[in-house]
Scaffold this motif. Sequence first.
Motif, PDB file in Angstrom:
ATOM      1  N   TRP A  76       0.829  -1.210   0.000  1.00 21.81           N
ATOM      2  CA  TRP A  76       0.000   0.000   0.000  1.00 21.81           C
ATOM      3  C   TRP A  76       0.863   1.260   0.000  1.00 21.81           C
ATOM      4  O   TRP A  76       0.558   2.231  -0.691  1.00 21.81           O
ATOM      5  CB  TRP A  76      -0.949  -0.009   1.196  1.00 21.81           C
ATOM      6  N   GLN A 117       2.430   1.758  -3.431  1.00 23.57           N
ATOM      7  CA  GLN A 117       1.429   2.288  -4.359  1.00 23.57           C
ATOM      8  C   GLN A 117       1.252   3.793  -4.166  1.00 23.57           C
ATOM      9  O   GLN A 117       1.220   4.563  -5.131  1.00 23.57           O
ATOM     10  CB  GLN A 117       0.092   1.571  -4.133  1.00 23.57           C
ATOM     11  N   LYS A 118       1.157   4.225  -2.920  1.00 23.97           N
ATOM     12  CA  LYS A 118       0.954   5.644  -2.637  1.00 23.97           C
ATOM     13  C   LYS A 118       2.163   6.484  -3.032  1.00 23.97           C
ATOM     14  O   LYS A 118       2.019   7.638  -3.450  1.00 23.97           O
ATOM     15  CB  LYS A 118       0.637   5.842  -1.150  1.00 23.97           C
TER      16      LYS A 118
END
Length: 241
Positions: A94, A97-98
Amino acid sequence: MFSNSFPDRDAMAAMTADMLLEVRAVNFRPADPYTLTSGLASPVYIDCRALISYPQVRDTLMDFAVATLLRDVGFQAFDAVAGGETAGIPFAAWIAQKMGLPMQYVRKKPKGFGRDARIEGRLHDDQRVLLVEDLTTDGGSKVRFAEAIREAGAVCDHTVVVFFYDIFPGTRDAMASHGLTLHALATWRDVLAAARRRESFDAGTLAEVEAFLAEPLAWSGRNGGATEILSGQKAGGMDGS
């Protein structure tokens, strides 16, 4: 975006603690203490794995993690993100991805066949890798993961976790002596403060938890657990989950 639109450090810690309580990741059990693998008796236990089942909570916490890194380390400080096996892998995905970065994960030990690799994913020489985990107690597994990344030819100077026990003095300094800076969103003291504010537990339970946080080894001894942590043992028994 991240540098201006997020709460300050204390506000993020308080909100992180609130979210951990809300999803029941926090467990206080002074009358029937948990026994950690180190032998320590503990009235507290946290299950950060529970966060993966709550999309809004996990998304907010990963925003907090990225904001913390951008503020404390820099906007161009990392080339890749690596998760520690196993609990760190989803959080690393996550965050990668950010941040728009490649991702790898680090095995606890070589898999024993094929390439016999500890690092999965494409790792390049001198790549600046952020190590991601769910939590840390004494930091031991974080150092071992960082060393595996370095042995593969990359650079690993920083690790970020959702939760840091912060009950044993010198943990940050010990990690720093291995060239690793710890970034964390919340500690047990943040959770205790939030539990008081929310009245999540009765006063007696909170008093016992506070006594443990102040003197964990003494509390453990009074409740049938270990009174010292042997050299080389994991202090919390859960580091590198």
